[in-house]
Enzyme design. Structure first.
Site, PDB file in Angstrom:
ATOM      1  N   ASP A  43       0.713  -1.434   0.065  1.00 53.99           N
ATOM      2  CA  ASP A  43      -0.085  -0.120  -0.189  1.00 53.99           C
ATOM      3  C   ASP A  43       0.834   1.351  -0.243  1.00 53.99           C
ATOM      4  O   ASP A  43       0.499   2.331  -0.663  1.00 53.99           O
ATOM      5  CB  ASP A  43      -0.872  -0.019   1.165  1.00 53.99           C
ATOM      6  CG  ASP A  43      -1.851  -0.951   1.089  1.00 53.99           C
ATOM      7  OD1 ASP A  43      -2.226  -1.250   0.096  1.00 53.99           O
ATOM      8  OD2 ASP A  43      -2.508  -1.344   2.066  1.00 53.99           O
ATOM      9  N   ASP A 145      -4.061  14.745  21.035  1.00 56.58           N
ATOM     10  CA  ASP A 145      -2.804  14.202  20.450  1.00 56.58           C
ATOM     11  C   ASP A 145      -2.579  14.721  19.133  1.00 56.58           C
ATOM     12  O   ASP A 145      -1.582  14.879  18.658  1.00 56.58           O
ATOM     13  CB  ASP A 145      -2.434  12.622  20.647  1.00 56.58           C
ATOM     14  CG  ASP A 145      -1.784  12.309  21.910  1.00 56.58           C
ATOM     15  OD1 ASP A 145      -1.637  13.287  22.906  1.00 56.58           O
ATOM     16  OD2 ASP A 145      -1.976  11.172  22.271  1.00 56.58           O
ATOM     17  N   THR A 156     -10.073   3.245   6.514  1.00 64.05           N
ATOM     18  CA  THR A 156      -9.644   1.943   7.098  1.00 64.05           C
ATOM     19  C   THR A 156      -8.197   2.077   7.593  1.00 64.05           C
ATOM     20  O   THR A 156      -7.788   0.798   8.043  1.00 64.05           O
ATOM     21  CB  THR A 156      -9.716   0.720   6.170  1.00 64.05           C
ATOM     22  OG1 THR A 156      -9.219   0.941   4.836  1.00 64.05           O
ATOM     23  CG2 THR A 156     -11.455   0.317   5.951  1.00 64.05           C
ATOM     24  N   ASN A 159      -7.274   6.552  10.144  1.00 62.04           N
ATOM     25  CA  ASN A 159      -8.583   6.683  10.730  1.00 62.04           C
ATOM     26  C   ASN A 159      -9.028   5.764  11.617  1.00 62.04           C
ATOM     27  O   ASN A 159      -9.514   5.793  12.812  1.00 62.04           O
ATOM     28  CB  ASN A 159      -9.481   7.213   9.541  1.00 62.04           C
ATOM     29  CG  ASN A 159     -10.542   7.367   9.969  1.00 62.04           C
ATOM     30  OD1 ASN A 159     -10.990   8.311  10.721  1.00 62.04           O
ATOM     31  ND2 ASN A 159     -11.871   6.581   9.710  1.00 62.04           N
ATOM     32  N   LEU A 160      -8.892   4.457  11.015  1.00 68.85           N
ATOM     33  CA  LEU A 160      -9.747   3.281  11.704  1.00 68.85           C
ATOM     34  C   LEU A 160      -8.893   3.112  13.207  1.00 68.85           C
ATOM     35  O   LEU A 160      -9.345   2.933  14.099  1.00 68.85           O
ATOM     36  CB  LEU A 160      -9.505   2.030  10.945  1.00 68.85           C
ATOM     37  CG  LEU A 160     -10.279   0.821  11.516  1.00 68.85           C
ATOM     38  CD1 LEU A 160     -11.686   1.144  11.975  1.00 68.85           C
ATOM     39  CD2 LEU A 160     -10.293  -0.419  10.605  1.00 68.85           C
ATOM     40  N   SER A 161      -7.384   3.080  12.874  1.00 72.82           N
ATOM     41  CA  SER A 161      -6.780   2.756  14.325  1.00 72.82           C
ATOM     42  C   SER A 161      -6.960   4.002  15.367  1.00 72.82           C
ATOM     43  O   SER A 161      -6.769   3.730  16.621  1.00 72.82           O
ATOM     44  CB  SER A 161      -5.136   3.021  13.866  1.00 72.82           C
ATOM     45  OG  SER A 161      -4.964   2.134  13.062  1.00 72.82           O
TER      46      SER A 161
END
Length: 256
Positions: A43, A145, A156, A159-161
């Site tokens: 990726d 933070d 995904t 942003n998902l983390s």
């Protein structure tokens, strides 16, 4: 059908070996002559290829094959049947973000981002941010933070983390997500129409410096960052049927 293909590969050993094998089976042309691009890697390499095209202003469809780790933006690596796969491939349009960052020193920089634009504290001190949506201040003081704005294609990823929402491709939305918010304590972000303009103002940039990152490109010591979708430069990703980006985004919502 794409007749002139360019082949690009990440510098990893696996991708370089795959490139050697693929070149032995199919003719490829220089990137300047190509109608589409075959990208071999993960990726991160796909993002690198897409950014290179955005900077050159020559946008071509990209069919990626995964020789990295996750490969969310990639298809399965196979040596055989490339011509047939391209003939059946499904095209997805991805509109990148455009970040305009102004530093404390007054320098102004504009950068594209395919996944997300994130603001991150540079020191142990929390960041203090004012958040405005379409020039209306919606959060006068976000203590955190950091914060990010993500596209559906990038929803995904980071942003998902950060506990942000997964956005279906084609939803015409983007995610505004705080990173470890302290105050307002219960605010978990927002889902916004894709034509929204988000402005972050750093409230105490000297004591609490903040950097802005457009995918992997960083600007340090920012005073203000404006983020919006850049509709002028859509990108095209090609996927095998049944293995498309919207299928993967939908599947991510059921992973435990």
């Amino acid at each position: 059908m794409y007749e002139k293909l360019a082949l690009l590969a990440s510098p990893t050993e696996a991708a370089q070996e795959a490139e050697r094998r693929l070149r032995a089976t199919s003719p490829f042309v220089d990137l300047n002559e190509a109608e589409a691009v075959i990208a071999l890697g993960g990726d991160g390499y796909m993002l690198q290829v897409l950014h290179t095209m955005l900077e050159s202003l020559r946008i071509l469809p990209v069919f990626g094959m995964n020789l990295g780790t996750v490969g969310f933006l990639m298809n399965e690596w196979r040596l055989e049947g490339l011509e047939q796969r391209l003939a059946k491939a499904k095209a997805f349009k991805v509109n990148p973000l455009r970040m305009t960052a102004t530093t404390v020193a007054g320098q102004r920089m504009s950068m594209p981002a395919i996944n997300e634009v994130s603001l991150l504290r540079e020191t142990r001190q929390t960041a203090w941010l004012e958040v405005a949506v379409n020039d209306r201040v919606v959060i006068p003081e976000l203590v955190c933070d950091g914060a990010l704005v993500a596209t559906p294609a990038g929803s995904t990823a980071y942003n998902l983390s950060a506990q942000g929402p997964i956005l279906p491709l084609g939803s015409a939305l983007m995610a505004l997500t705080p990173i470890s918010p302290f105050r307002p304590r219960r605010w978990r972000g927002a889902i916004l129409p894709e034509r929204t303009r988000v402005r972050f103002s750093v409230l105490d940039p000297e004591k609490r410096p903040v950097s802005a990152v457009a995918d992997q490109r960083e600007v340090r010591d920012v005073a203000e960052v404006v983020v919006a979708i850049d509709f002028a430069m859509p990108l095209t990703l090609l996927f095998d049927p049944g293995h498309t980006l919207d299928d993967r985004i939908a599947a991510e919502q059921f992973i435990t």
